[in-house]
Design an enzyme around this catalytic site. Structure first.
Site, short mmCIF file in Angstrom:
data_model
loop_
_atom_site.label_atom_id
_atom_site.label_comp_id
_atom_site.label_asym_id
_atom_site.label_seq_id
_atom_site.Cartn_x
_atom_site.Cartn_y
_atom_site.Cartn_z
N ASP A 57 -1.94 99.75 26.76
CA ASP A 57 -2.05 100.22 28.14
C ASP A 57 -1.29 99.22 29.01
OD1 ASP A 57 -2.99 100.62 30.81
OD2 ASP A 57 -4.68 101.77 29.98
N VAL A 58 -0.30 99.71 29.76
CA VAL A 58 0.57 98.79 30.52
C VAL A 58 -0.16 98.10 31.68
CG1 VAL A 58 2.76 99.90 29.94
CG2 VAL A 58 1.50 100.67 31.98
N LEU A 72 8.51 103.83 31.60
CA LEU A 72 8.23 105.26 31.84
C LEU A 72 6.73 105.57 31.88
CD1 LEU A 72 11.28 105.48 31.13
CD2 LEU A 72 10.74 107.49 29.78
N TYR A 144 0.10 108.99 42.92
CA TYR A 144 1.37 109.01 42.19
C TYR A 144 2.52 108.55 43.10
CZ TYR A 144 5.13 111.01 39.25
OH TYR A 144 6.25 111.20 38.47
P1 NAD Z 1 4.47 112.31 30.28
O1 NAD Z 1 3.12 112.43 30.88
O2 NAD Z 1 4.83 113.21 29.15
O3 NAD Z 1 4.71 110.82 29.77
C1 NAD Z 1 4.08 109.69 30.30
C2 NAD Z 1 3.68 108.79 29.15
O4 NAD Z 1 3.07 107.60 29.68
C3 NAD Z 1 2.65 109.44 28.23
O5 NAD Z 1 3.04 109.24 26.89
C4 NAD Z 1 1.36 108.70 28.56
O6 NAD Z 1 0.45 108.67 27.48
C5 NAD Z 1 1.90 107.33 28.91
N1 NAD Z 1 0.99 106.53 29.75
C6 NAD Z 1 0.32 106.94 30.86
N2 NAD Z 1 -0.38 105.90 31.36
C7 NAD Z 1 -0.15 104.84 30.56
C8 NAD Z 1 -0.60 103.49 30.55
N3 NAD Z 1 -1.45 103.02 31.48
N4 NAD Z 1 -0.16 102.67 29.57
C9 NAD Z 1 0.68 103.13 28.61
N5 NAD Z 1 1.13 104.39 28.56
C10 NAD Z 1 0.72 105.23 29.53
O7 NAD Z 1 5.51 112.44 31.48
P2 NAD Z 1 7.10 112.47 31.48
O8 NAD Z 1 7.51 113.73 32.14
O9 NAD Z 1 7.65 112.14 30.15
O10 NAD Z 1 7.42 111.30 32.50
C11 NAD Z 1 7.86 110.03 32.09
C12 NAD Z 1 8.16 109.17 33.32
O11 NAD Z 1 9.17 109.78 34.10
C13 NAD Z 1 6.95 108.97 34.23
O12 NAD Z 1 6.95 107.65 34.71
C14 NAD Z 1 7.20 109.94 35.35
O13 NAD Z 1 6.61 109.51 36.54
C15 NAD Z 1 8.72 109.93 35.43
N6 NAD Z 1 9.21 111.17 36.03
C16 NAD Z 1 9.18 112.35 35.32
C17 NAD Z 1 9.61 113.51 35.93
C18 NAD Z 1 9.61 114.82 35.20
O14 NAD Z 1 9.94 115.84 35.82
N7 NAD Z 1 9.31 114.90 33.93
C19 NAD Z 1 10.08 113.48 37.26
C20 NAD Z 1 10.06 112.28 37.94
C21 NAD Z 1 9.65 111.12 37.31
#
Ligand code: NAD
Ligand code: UDP
Length: 312
Positions: A57-58, A72, A144
């Site tokens: 957990d980050v 990410l 968020y």
């Molecule tokens: P996702 O929810 O599939 O992936 C997020 C990952 O982070 C998951 O594997 C989750 O288990 C992990 N995670 C969450 N909290 C954590 C913690 N405290 N410690 C360790 N791991 C943790 O979402 P995604 O769409 O793959 O998004 C990835 C990143 O890109 C995120 O930071 C998101 O904010 C950013 N983002 C995504 C989008 C999109 O449209 N998909 C748009 C803007 C920004």
């Protein structure tokens, strides 16, 4: 070959990124607490000796050696980030502090996955990086949006104060295979509903707009940004500038999946941005980056993924 950390590496974008970095010959350490990520997303990488998966957990510190960090970790879907909003803010803020601390000790380059949500419900259209946004700091999306804004602040303070090599990507709506079927985001919701023949749930009148980027295009942008010279800190918008209304998206998905689903209208969630489209001039000029996958092609690939996933 670099030693690279991908936080949130078992999630949707993270798992594609881990796979791509391995094909480029790098060593990848994937950190994830499996809140929205799944082991299954990286199962095909486990036999690769250059890949390591760690439950972490980050919001807690970590001591490892590394050359690059892609940060990410953070749930990205409104349903998931609003489930435990305090943890969402902690993930963005404490997570950024811990990863920046790690980058400071190891002198690694570090990239933050920021978001178009830093612009909130934007008064400037299309959104340019110089626009400071219109975010409600106390609404249900604030955990968020403000968490990500604070993470950007931390990145730029570490850059100015500790001369860290930072990159900040503002990612716009991205879609593709490995989104969770119950993710709550619009593309996965509509595809799953269409394939099951369930009603397609449009929130509001469907005249709000988004711009959808296929995940492969996004990876090209993220990696180009990481590989660019250290003066390219960002923030830099990464997204597809083709804008659609949510109603148009619903109709497209119904047609492409040859579904018999009907559209139903539900209440619009609070603070739902009315329009969103990236100005990607900066990414075009500094990274020579352009998204290439048309919406129809990306949707077809995603529909095929969900068709197979729903049968399994
Ligand atoms: P996702 O929810 O599939 O992936 C997020 C990952 O982070 C998951 O594997 C989750 O288990 C992990 N995670 C969450 N909290 C954590 C913690 N405290 N410690 C360790 N791991 C943790 O979402 P995604 O769409 O793959 O998004 C990835 C990143 O890109 C995120 O930071 C998101 O904010 C950013 N983002 C995504 C989008 C999109 O449209 N998909 C748009 C803007 C920004
Ligand atoms: N949306 C919708 N029906 C759904 C899911 C989402 O109409 O089943 C709408 C949502 O209200 C928003 C848009 O689609 O206007 C994009 O929502 P998503 O949660 O994918 O991303 P974000 O709002 O964070 O851009």
């Amino acid at each position: 070959m670099a030693r690279i950390i991908v936080t949130g590496g078992a999630g949707f974008i993270g798992s594609h990124l881990c796979a791509r970095l391995l094909t480029h010959g790098h060593e990848v350490l994937c950190l994830d607490n499996f809140f929205t990520g799944r082991r299954q997303n990286v199962a095909s990488l486990m036999s690769n000796t250059a890949f390591e998966l760690m439950r972490h957990d980050v919001t807690f510190p970590l001591y490892v050696e590394t050359d690059q960090i892609y940060n990410l970790a953070c749930p990205a879907s409104p349903v998931h980030y609003q489930f435990d909003p305090v943890q969402t803010t902690k993930t963005s803020v404490h997570g950024a502090i811990n990863m920046l601390g790690l980058a400071k000790r190891t002198r690694a380059k570090i990239l933050q996955a920021s978001t178009s949500e830093v612009y909130g419900d934007p008064a400037v259209h299309p959104q340019v990086e110089s626009y400071h946004g219109n975010v409600n700091p106390i609404g249900p999306r604030a955990c968020y949006d403000e968490g990500k804004r604070c993470a950007e602040t931390l990145f730029f303070d570490y850059y100015r104060q500790h001369k860290l090599r930072i990159r900040v990507a503002r990612i716009f709506n991205t879609y593709g295979p490995r989104m969770l079927p119950n993710d709550g985001r619009v593309v996965s919701n509509f595809i799953v509903q269409a394939l099951k023949g369930d009603p397609i749930t449009i929130y509001g009148k469907g005249d709000q707009t988004r711009s959808f980027c296929y995940v492969d295009d996004l990876l090209n942008g993220l990696i180009s940004l990481m590989e660019s010279s250290d003066d390219v800190t960002g923030p830099i918008n990464l997204g597809n500038p083709v804008e659609s209304t949510i109603l148009e998206l619903a109709e497209k998905i119904i047609n492409l999946s040859k579904s018999s689903s009907k559209i139903v209208f539900k209440p619009l969630p609070q603070d739902d941005p009315t329009r969103r489209r990236p100005d990607i001039t900066k990414a075009r000029e500094t990274l020579n980056w352009n998204p290439k996958v048309p919406l129809e092609d990306g949707l077809m690939r995603t529909i095929e993924y969900f068709r197979a996933a729903l049968k399994a």
